[in-house]
Design an enzyme around this catalytic site. Structure first.
Site, PDB file in Angstrom:
ATOM      1  N   GLU A  33      41.682  46.360  33.537  1.00 47.87           N
ATOM      2  CA  GLU A  33      40.493  45.806  34.249  1.00 47.87           C
ATOM      3  C   GLU A  33      40.764  46.008  35.601  1.00 47.87           C
ATOM      4  OE1 GLU A  33      38.663  42.196  32.949  1.00 47.87           O
ATOM      5  OE2 GLU A  33      38.782  41.607  35.263  1.00 47.87           O
ATOM      6  N   TYR A  65      32.041  43.050  37.845  1.00 47.19           N
ATOM      7  CA  TYR A  65      30.714  43.088  38.462  1.00 47.19           C
ATOM      8  C   TYR A  65      30.644  41.862  39.257  1.00 47.19           C
ATOM      9  CZ  TYR A  65      25.560  43.593  38.028  1.00 47.19           C
ATOM     10  OH  TYR A  65      24.175  44.096  38.199  1.00 47.19           O
ATOM     11  N   HIS A 168      35.391  26.497  28.454  1.00 46.47           N
ATOM     12  CA  HIS A 168      34.297  26.977  29.526  1.00 46.47           C
ATOM     13  C   HIS A 168      34.107  25.815  30.495  1.00 46.47           C
ATOM     14  CE1 HIS A 168      30.683  28.153  31.733  1.00 46.47           C
ATOM     15  NE2 HIS A 168      30.795  29.537  31.376  1.00 46.47           N
ATOM     16  N   ASP A 177      32.398  25.724  22.545  1.00 49.11           N
ATOM     17  CA  ASP A 177      32.835  27.154  22.854  1.00 49.11           C
ATOM     18  C   ASP A 177      32.857  28.036  21.586  1.00 49.11           C
ATOM     19  OD1 ASP A 177      33.355  26.904  25.615  1.00 49.11           O
ATOM     20  OD2 ASP A 177      35.216  26.053  25.059  1.00 49.11           O
TER      21      ASP A 177
END
Length: 302
Positions: A33, A65, A168, A177
């Site tokens: 990544e 992003y 989360h 989740d």
């Protein structure tokens, strides 16, 4: 998958094989990544890392992003450049934050025009940061499963989503989740990538509960080799997932010794990745921080 040039077809076929391998457990995938650089020096560092990591032929690389779409244009340009100038298969991130449905359609169209057919669909963090209420764009989308559906409706895209082994920040339980992941799968998601995994047991609990519920969604754990303890601890806190005491204690033993911290961080990453693979994880997704050395060392250890 991708259409167009022979090279893009080859990468599309490679990604398809990786996806099949993830689902069947035939062989683990390895992916990296990156994030869009902010200045010329950062561009040079990123491309040095990309060229070094390209040599180990990862299954794919992902391009992040920024919060609120702040790096949208740079993400699109970087993803397109990776596709055009390397042999790598890029996967672009896309979030709902701050975008109308019209804008999201335009971004997906820009990716398609660039030849990018692999997208990680994310709701994204609240624009005010974690701890602030999530507010959708008035003409936008409220959940990642709706974004998955939008992307799949626009064309032949392979869509991944996020998973949260430590829970989360807005979730009430692991079961919630799991339910959300299954909803994403039902809308067309084909795999998931986790937040940074520091507690392997939490990953296994999430994966096993998904399987118990009949899900076939491959969940790829993300590993970030620790080379700067303070930086990674801060990143984990910002992501709403404080690092386990077992990890921070190991790093603390080295005090102000940067090389000692680095070696311990690489050992932790290697141990976690090995156990994940031994337990049947479909692959490892390395968060590189746009550097190659630590990632290549852990990759080599595996």
């Amino acid at each position: 998958m991708a259409h167009g040039t022979a090279s893009s077809m080859t990468r599309a076929e490679r990604f398809t094989r990786s996806l099949v391998a993830m689902v069947t457990g035939e062989m683990p995938t390895f992916s990296f990544e990156f994030f869009p650089p902010k200045d010329d020096a950062a561009v040079e560092q990123l491309w040095e890392a990309i060229r070094r990591l390209e040599k180990v032929s990862p299954s794919f690389v992902s391009i992040t992003y920024g919060a609120g779409g702040t790096t949208r244009d740079r993400t699109i340009r970087l993803t397109e450049r990776v596709l055009q100038e390397t042999s790598l298969t890029p996967m672009a991130h896309l979030t709902c934050v701050g975008h109308s449905v019209t804008e999201l359609r335009r971004v997906v169209g820009n990716y398609a025009a660039a030849g990018v057919r692999n997208i990680l669909a994310l709701r994204g963090d609240p624009q005010g940061g974690l701890g602030q209420p999530w507010v959708a764009h008035p003409q936008g989308l409220d959940h990642a499963d709706a974004l998955v559906h939008l992307i799949k409706d626009l064309g032949d895209f392979t869509v991944g989503v996020a998973a949260f082994p430590d829970g989360h920040p807005e979730s009430r339980s692991t079961l919630q989740d799991v339910e959300i992941l299954i909803r994403k799968e039902q809308r067309g998601a084909e795999f998931a990538i986790t937040q940074m995994v520091f507690d392997v047991d939490n990953y296994l609990r999430l994966r096993d509960e998904l399987a118990r519920r009949g899900s076939r969604l491959p969940v790829i754990p993300a590993i970030m080799p620790i080379t700067n303890a303070r930086q990674v601890i801060r990143m984990a806190e910002l992501a709403g997932q404080p690092m386990p005491v077992a990890v921070t204690d190991r790093l603390a033993r080295h005090g102000g010794d940067p090389e000692g911290v680095r070696q311990e961080g690489l050992a932790i990453a290697t141990e976690s990745a090995r156990r994940l693979l031994d337990e049947g994880a479909p692959g490892i997704h390395f968060i590189t921080m746009n550097r190659s050395s630590a990632t290549l060392e852990v990759f080599g250890n595996l």
